[in-house]
Motif scaffolding. Structure first.
Motif, PDB file in Angstrom:
ATOM      1  N   UNK A  94      43.628  41.475  53.520  1.00  0.00           N
ATOM      2  CA  UNK A  94      44.729  40.174  53.576  1.00  0.00           C
ATOM      3  C   UNK A  94      44.503  39.643  52.298  1.00  0.00           C
ATOM      4  N   UNK A  95      45.254  40.175  51.210  1.00  0.00           N
ATOM      5  CA  UNK A  95      45.371  39.394  49.995  1.00  0.00           C
ATOM      6  C   UNK A  95      45.843  38.039  49.966  1.00  0.00           C
ATOM      7  N   UNK A  96      46.818  37.596  51.360  1.00  0.00           N
ATOM      8  CA  UNK A  96      47.081  36.131  51.356  1.00  0.00           C
ATOM      9  C   UNK A  96      46.052  35.366  51.753  1.00  0.00           C
ATOM     10  N   UNK A  97      45.093  35.835  52.582  1.00  0.00           N
ATOM     11  CA  UNK A  97      43.908  34.880  53.066  1.00  0.00           C
ATOM     12  C   UNK A  97      42.822  35.085  52.404  1.00  0.00           C
ATOM     13  N   UNK A  98      42.449  36.583  51.677  1.00  0.00           N
ATOM     14  CA  UNK A  98      41.226  36.591  50.883  1.00  0.00           C
ATOM     15  C   UNK A  98      41.643  37.061  49.538  1.00  0.00           C
ATOM     16  N   UNK A  99      42.661  36.216  48.574  1.00  0.00           N
ATOM     17  CA  UNK A  99      42.872  36.627  47.328  1.00  0.00           C
ATOM     18  C   UNK A  99      41.695  37.019  46.270  1.00  0.00           C
ATOM     19  N   UNK A 100      40.721  36.137  46.269  1.00  0.00           N
ATOM     20  CA  UNK A 100      39.433  36.727  45.574  1.00  0.00           C
ATOM     21  C   UNK A 100      38.937  37.841  45.976  1.00  0.00           C
ATOM     22  N   UNK A 101      38.920  38.248  47.083  1.00  0.00           N
ATOM     23  CA  UNK A 101      38.019  39.473  47.619  1.00  0.00           C
ATOM     24  C   UNK A 101      39.308  40.792  47.089  1.00  0.00           C
ATOM     25  N   UNK A 102      40.487  40.437  47.322  1.00  0.00           N
ATOM     26  CA  UNK A 102      41.479  41.447  46.842  1.00  0.00           C
ATOM     27  C   UNK A 102      41.239  41.693  45.306  1.00  0.00           C
ATOM     28  N   UNK A 103      41.281  40.490  44.697  1.00  0.00           N
ATOM     29  CA  UNK A 103      40.829  40.696  43.126  1.00  0.00           C
ATOM     30  C   UNK A 103      39.830  41.642  42.781  1.00  0.00           C
ATOM     31  N   UNK A 160      48.184  43.810  41.183  1.00  0.00           N
ATOM     32  CA  UNK A 160      47.406  42.998  42.456  1.00  0.00           C
ATOM     33  C   UNK A 160      46.459  42.115  41.834  1.00  0.00           C
ATOM     34  N   UNK A 161      45.883  42.281  40.587  1.00  0.00           N
ATOM     35  CA  UNK A 161      44.914  41.409  40.057  1.00  0.00           C
ATOM     36  C   UNK A 161      45.733  40.151  39.710  1.00  0.00           C
ATOM     37  N   UNK A 162      46.921  40.368  38.961  1.00  0.00           N
ATOM     38  CA  UNK A 162      47.655  39.043  38.701  1.00  0.00           C
ATOM     39  C   UNK A 162      48.169  38.349  39.746  1.00  0.00           C
ATOM     40  N   UNK A 163      48.469  39.102  40.829  1.00  0.00           N
ATOM     41  CA  UNK A 163      48.922  38.277  41.868  1.00  0.00           C
ATOM     42  C   UNK A 163      47.923  37.464  42.625  1.00  0.00           C
ATOM     43  N   UNK A 164      46.585  38.001  42.454  1.00  0.00           N
ATOM     44  CA  UNK A 164      45.429  37.327  43.340  1.00  0.00           C
ATOM     45  C   UNK A 164      44.537  36.526  42.483  1.00  0.00           C
ATOM     46  N   UNK A 165      45.124  36.011  41.173  1.00  0.00           N
ATOM     47  CA  UNK A 165      44.097  35.258  40.206  1.00  0.00           C
ATOM     48  C   UNK A 165      45.062  34.489  39.221  1.00  0.00           C
ATOM     49  N   UNK A 166      44.681  33.637  38.617  1.00  0.00           N
ATOM     50  CA  UNK A 166      45.423  32.929  37.490  1.00  0.00           C
ATOM     51  C   UNK A 166      45.699  33.694  36.405  1.00  0.00           C
ATOM     52  N   UNK A 167      45.492  34.768  36.146  1.00  0.00           N
ATOM     53  CA  UNK A 167      45.791  35.505  35.166  1.00  0.00           C
ATOM     54  C   UNK A 167      47.073  36.368  35.144  1.00  0.00           C
ATOM     55  N   UNK A 168      47.735  36.439  34.141  1.00  0.00           N
ATOM     56  CA  UNK A 168      48.910  37.196  34.072  1.00  0.00           C
ATOM     57  C   UNK A 168      48.844  38.749  33.744  1.00  0.00           C
ATOM     58  N   UNK A 169      49.834  39.595  34.098  1.00  0.00           N
ATOM     59  CA  UNK A 169      49.331  41.016  33.924  1.00  0.00           C
ATOM     60  C   UNK A 169      49.382  41.390  32.413  1.00  0.00           C
ATOM     61  N   UNK A 170      50.154  40.477  31.510  1.00  0.00           N
ATOM     62  CA  UNK A 170      49.786  40.584  29.972  1.00  0.00           C
ATOM     63  C   UNK A 170      48.415  40.365  29.573  1.00  0.00           C
ATOM     64  N   UNK A 171      47.807  39.195  30.210  1.00  0.00           N
ATOM     65  CA  UNK A 171      46.466  38.889  29.988  1.00  0.00           C
ATOM     66  C   UNK A 171      45.408  40.095  30.421  1.00  0.00           C
ATOM     67  N   UNK A 172      45.624  40.359  31.530  1.00  0.00           N
ATOM     68  CA  UNK A 172      44.880  41.621  32.171  1.00  0.00           C
ATOM     69  C   UNK A 172      44.910  42.814  31.391  1.00  0.00           C
TER      70      UNK A 172
END
Length: 211
Positions: A94-103, A160-172
């Motif tokens: 569940x990316x809403x509940x566990x964003x870091x684990x989804x990242x 998905x990494x952008x949604x579950x972290x403070x990094x943007x798609x451009x940065x990633x």
């Protein structure tokens, strides 16, 4: 006139034969590059492109396997489903509940391919084999896809990494793309990987596929 024509044809055939078998030993001349459009290149490299494909498959398997193992290690149950008709591995997180684990799940695939490529480029060994080239190309190709065409997909790793972290798609994209760009530069400067997609033959180099 007839005898002269015969001699001319014989000399031409002899020259053609020499051109096909490469320069004589000790001549100091570089082997000729040959373009093969049929299956007459009966050399030990007949399976070269098959080995390239095996390397690509290994890289892809490592990417998807890393997703699965990461999800399992985090205590979840990954599964295969369809996204717009395409087979996709879902994390079961569940990316809403566990964003870091989804990242971590989303980052595992590209990170694993980068680590494998780094190991190939850093660990001393006999370099330049076809399977190795396929693995390297698979890792760089996957990153290139995810930072360009696959960047905005509904199940894109980058998205998905952008949604579950403070990094943007451009940065990633810059992070992963930068690593792959450095790897590509290292490959281009290493003579072991010269003519990256050119097939070696017993008489020179063959460009293309044999049928």
């Amino acid at each position: 006139m007839t005898s002269g024509l015969v001699l001319l044809l014989l000399s031409g055939a002899s020259a053609a034969a020499r051109g096909q078998t490469g320069p004589p030993p000790g001549s100091g001349l570089a082997p000729r590059t040959q373009m093969y459009l049929s299956g007459d290149a009966g050399s030990a490299s007949d399976n070269y492109w098959r080995r390239i494909a095996i390397g690509l498959g290994i890289s892809l398997f490592a990417h998807e396997g890393a997703h699965v193992l990461t999800s399992l290690a985090l205590g979840f149950h990954p599964h295969v489903g369809l996204d717009h008709g395409r087979p996709t591995i879902f994390s079961g997180i569940d990316s809403q509940k566990y964003p870091h684990k989804q990242f971590l799940f989303s980052a595992a695939g590209l990170t694993t391919q980068d680590l494998i490529n780094e190991a190939i480029l850093d660990i001393p060994h006999s370099r330049g084999g076809a399977i190795e080239r396929g693995i390297l190309a698979g890792g760089i190709g996957a990153t290139l896809f995810y930072v360009t065409l696959g960047r905005n997909g509904s199940v894109s790793d980058i998205a998905f990494m952008a949604r579950t972290s403070s990094l943007s798609k451009t940065q990633l994209s810059l992070i992963f793309g930068g690593v792959s760009a450095i790897q590509a530069l290292r490959i281009s400067r290493d003579s072991s990987y010269a003519h990256f997609f050119v097939r070696p033959t017993e008489n020179g180099l063959g460009i293309g596929f044999g049928y």
